[in-house]
Design an enzyme around this catalytic site. Structure first.
Site, PDB file in Angstrom:
ATOM      1  N   LYS A  52     -10.835  -6.490   7.127  1.00  0.00           N
ATOM      2  CA  LYS A  52      -9.894  -6.195   8.213  1.00  0.00           C
ATOM      3  C   LYS A  52     -10.591  -6.663   9.478  1.00  0.00           C
ATOM      4  CE  LYS A  52      -8.002  -2.047   6.047  1.00  0.00           C
ATOM      5  NZ  LYS A  52      -7.883  -0.576   6.120  1.00  0.00           N
ATOM      6  N   SER A  76       0.874  -1.169   0.000  1.00  0.00           N
ATOM      7  CA  SER A  76       0.000   0.000   0.000  1.00  0.00           C
ATOM      8  C   SER A  76       0.915   1.225   0.000  1.00  0.00           C
ATOM      9  CB  SER A  76      -0.894  -0.043   1.241  1.00  0.00           C
ATOM     10  OG  SER A  76      -1.699   1.109   1.316  1.00  0.00           O
ATOM     11  N   LYS A 104      -1.055  -1.042  -4.442  1.00  0.00           N
ATOM     12  CA  LYS A 104      -2.216  -0.204  -4.119  1.00  0.00           C
ATOM     13  C   LYS A 104      -1.729   1.225  -3.960  1.00  0.00           C
ATOM     14  CE  LYS A 104      -4.757   0.021   0.227  1.00  0.00           C
ATOM     15  NZ  LYS A 104      -5.671  -0.719   1.120  1.00  0.00           N
ATOM     16  N   GLU A 116     -10.783   1.024  -4.391  1.00  0.00           N
ATOM     17  CA  GLU A 116     -11.209   0.774  -3.012  1.00  0.00           C
ATOM     18  C   GLU A 116     -11.846   2.017  -2.397  1.00  0.00           C
ATOM     19  OE1 GLU A 116      -8.044  -1.010  -0.764  1.00  0.00           O
ATOM     20  OE2 GLU A 116      -8.994  -0.670   1.167  1.00  0.00           O
ATOM     21  N   GLY A 159      -4.769  -4.157   5.799  1.00  0.00           N
ATOM     22  CA  GLY A 159      -3.848  -3.926   6.913  1.00  0.00           C
ATOM     23  C   GLY A 159      -4.104  -2.587   7.556  1.00  0.00           C
ATOM     24  N   ASP A 218      -6.821   3.288  -3.814  1.00  0.00           N
ATOM     25  CA  ASP A 218      -7.631   3.349  -2.586  1.00  0.00           C
ATOM     26  C   ASP A 218      -7.839   4.817  -2.221  1.00  0.00           C
ATOM     27  OD1 ASP A 218      -8.903   3.040  -0.156  1.00  0.00           O
ATOM     28  OD2 ASP A 218      -7.251   1.968   0.837  1.00  0.00           O
ATOM     29  N   LYS A 246      -2.605   5.010  -2.960  1.00  0.00           N
ATOM     30  CA  LYS A 246      -3.540   5.876  -2.237  1.00  0.00           C
ATOM     31  C   LYS A 246      -3.787   7.118  -3.090  1.00  0.00           C
ATOM     32  CE  LYS A 246      -4.054   3.635   1.689  1.00  0.00           C
ATOM     33  NZ  LYS A 246      -5.378   3.256   2.221  1.00  0.00           N
ATOM     34  N   ASP A 289     -14.082  -1.180   1.837  1.00  0.00           N
ATOM     35  CA  ASP A 289     -13.270  -1.318   3.052  1.00  0.00           C
ATOM     36  C   ASP A 289     -14.080  -0.729   4.206  1.00  0.00           C
ATOM     37  OD1 ASP A 289     -11.433  -0.919   5.144  1.00  0.00           O
ATOM     38  OD2 ASP A 289      -9.874  -0.020   3.926  1.00  0.00           O
TER      39      ASP A 289
HETATM   40  O1  OSB Z   1      -7.486   2.011   3.815  1.00  0.00           O
HETATM   41  O2  OSB Z   1      -6.450   0.183   3.803  1.00  0.00           O
HETATM   42  C1  OSB Z   1      -6.581   1.321   4.249  1.00  0.00           C
HETATM   43  C2  OSB Z   1      -3.744   2.081   6.688  1.00  0.00           C
HETATM   44  C3  OSB Z   1      -4.408   2.844   7.614  1.00  0.00           C
HETATM   45  C4  OSB Z   1      -5.732   3.142   7.422  1.00  0.00           C
HETATM   46  C5  OSB Z   1      -6.396   2.666   6.296  1.00  0.00           C
HETATM   47  C6  OSB Z   1      -5.748   1.876   5.374  1.00  0.00           C
HETATM   48  C7  OSB Z   1      -4.373   1.610   5.549  1.00  0.00           C
HETATM   49  C8  OSB Z   1      -3.553   0.845   4.607  1.00  0.00           C
HETATM   50  C9  OSB Z   1      -2.363   0.140   5.191  1.00  0.00           C
HETATM   51  O3  OSB Z   1      -3.755   0.844   3.416  1.00  0.00           O
HETATM   52  C10 OSB Z   1      -2.043  -1.160   4.552  1.00  0.00           C
HETATM   53  C11 OSB Z   1      -1.006  -1.932   5.344  1.00  0.00           C
HETATM   54  O4  OSB Z   1      -1.148  -2.101   6.589  1.00  0.00           O
HETATM   55  O5  OSB Z   1      -0.039  -2.401   4.739  1.00  0.00           O
HETATM   56 MG    MG Z   2      -8.634   0.974   2.418  1.00  0.00          MG
END
Ligand code: OSB
Ligand code: MG
Length: 397
Positions: free
Chosen positions: A273, A145, A171, A224, A301, A199, A173, A249
């Site tokens: 999650k 990510s 992924k 996402e 995660g 995401d 952001k 999510d």
């Molecule tokens: O949206 O998946 C998410 C981390 C904090 C809050 C939201 C998200 C995330 C990540 C982290 O994308 C992914 C990871 O732990 O490797």
């Molecule tokens: Mg997410």
């Protein structure tokens, strides 16, 4: 039978190797709640509460979870003999709204404790949830990510490095102003076959459909959570306008919400999650539902330490987790993790599931945790009051 006799709640501080930015917030140092749970006969295990520092992902934070665990979650479970760890979730739902991550930390600890007491791995124990047996995968394909970067070039550099390291899913952001141009740059650099996704962490509304349509042309595995954290209806409207699958999510907070998603067709993939949905029992139930409906799931995660990561790895070993999980190895985030060995990923982007090691499959580095602890609280039943019999006195006339 699983009985939690005592919970030691700790907060540790763990600096990230580099800041992690998503549309809804920035984190540079994690405040992580770790729980040490003691069961019968001296058996202990650890679990992690995955709340963030601020209420930007869900309403919960480290501080609300500390309060919720101490005041409401622990008193419901301490000293209670649960027939199965499956029974902990219903006990935490009755007349107790929200606080899913606080509940999950204890509920998942009960699964960890059951695995340790039965001398089997967490993955195997979980595969037996709800009185059924499920196959287990020996390794998990892993995705990275990538937080929001200052420029498309900086993002491309990170994406290239991730691809070279073997990651099976990249992924990205996104947020308004750092979306189409950024993702297109990575697509251009890594080529048509690269497994990319975006995401948004709720950064868009239906007014942004033109921008989202342009992402639709970039052949992404999924987009996402583009819309609001608790929305299902507008995601359904958006999904009708996109070819790219929407993955939910934030919106999926329980089995019921996953059922709603299927009924409304709000998305075609689910990021599970366990913290967000209140623990392992709900995670497995959502997994089973999605598997039955042909909806792929993957394990998300929350920038976990190695303790939380061991729970995610166990969950992602279930057969419906067919998309790569956000299960980066320890050294993606931490200079030094709190478990040994740290979690690693092979050159093919796989994390091995410790199927035959009892319990979490890693050793918790208690000395390191001691060093990192900033506060600690022991939660246990008060010892039974000593019954004192006073000599009978005649009632006052
Ligand atoms: O949206 O998946 C998410 C981390 C904090 C809050 C939201 C998200 C995330 C990540 C982290 O994308 C992914 C990871 O732990 O490797
Ligand atoms: Mg997410």
């Amino acid at each position: 039978m699983v009985t939690i006799r005592q919970i030691t709640l700790r907060e540790i501080r763990l600096p990230l190797k580099e800041p992690f930015r998503i549309s809804s917030g920035l984190v540079t140092e994690r405040r992580i709640l770790l729980l040490e749970l003691a069961g019968e006969d001296g058996v202990t295990t650890w679990s992690e509460c995955v709340t963030g520092e601020t209420p930007n992902y869900t309403a919960e934070t480290v501080d609300t979870a500390w309060l919720a665990i101490a005041e409401w979650v622990a008193p419901r479970v301490l000293g209670v003999g649960f027939e199965q760890p499956d029974d902990v979730h219903p006990a935490l739902e009755r007349d107790f709204r929200g606080h899913n991550m606080a509940k999950a930390a204890v509920e998942m600890g009960a699964w960890g404790l059951a695995a340790a007491e039965e001398g089997i791995s967490l993955a195997r124990r979980l595969s037996l949830a709800a009185g059924r047996q499920r196959a287990l995968r020996p390794s998990i394909e892993t995705g990275i990510s990538l937080g929001i970067q200052p420029t498309p070039a900086a993002l491309v550099e990170r994406a290239r490095a991730a691809r070279a390291a073997g990651y099976r899913k990249i992924k990205i952001k996104i947020e308004p102003g750092a979306d189409v141009e950024y993702v297109a740059a990575v697509r251009e650099a890594l080529g048509p076959g690269a497994p990319l996704m975006a995401d948004a962490n709720n950064a868009y509304t239906l007014d942004d459909v033109e921008t989202l349509r342009r992402l639709d042309d970039l052949d992404l595995m999924m987009i996402e959570q583009p819309l609001a954290h608790d929305d299902l209806l507008r995601h359904a409207e958006l999904q009708r306008q996109l070819r790219t699958p929407i993955c939910l999510d934030e919106s999926i907070t329980s089995l019921a919400r996953a059922e709603d998603m299927l009924a409304l067709q709000s998305g075609r993939i689910v990021n599970i999650k366990p913290g967000r949905v209140g623990g392992f029992a709900q995670s497995v139930a959502i997994h089973d539902l999605c598997l039955a409906h042909g909806v792929p799931v993957w394990c998300g995660g929350m920038l976990e330490s190695g303790v939380g990561r061991s729970y995610n790895v166990a969950l992602a070993a279930l057969p419906g987790f067919t998309k790569p999980g956000d299960l980066s190895p320890s050294d993606r985030y931490w200079a030094r993790d709190v478990v040994t060995p740290p979690w690693t990923m092979d050159r093919e982007g796989r994390v091995t599931v410790p199927i035959d090691r009892p319990g979490l499959g890693v050793t918790v580095d208690v000395d390191r945790i001691e060093e990192l602890t900033v506060r600690q609280r022991v939660l246990a039943l008060l010892p039974a009051p000593r019954v004192t019999t006073s000599p009978a006195r005649p009632l006052a006339q």
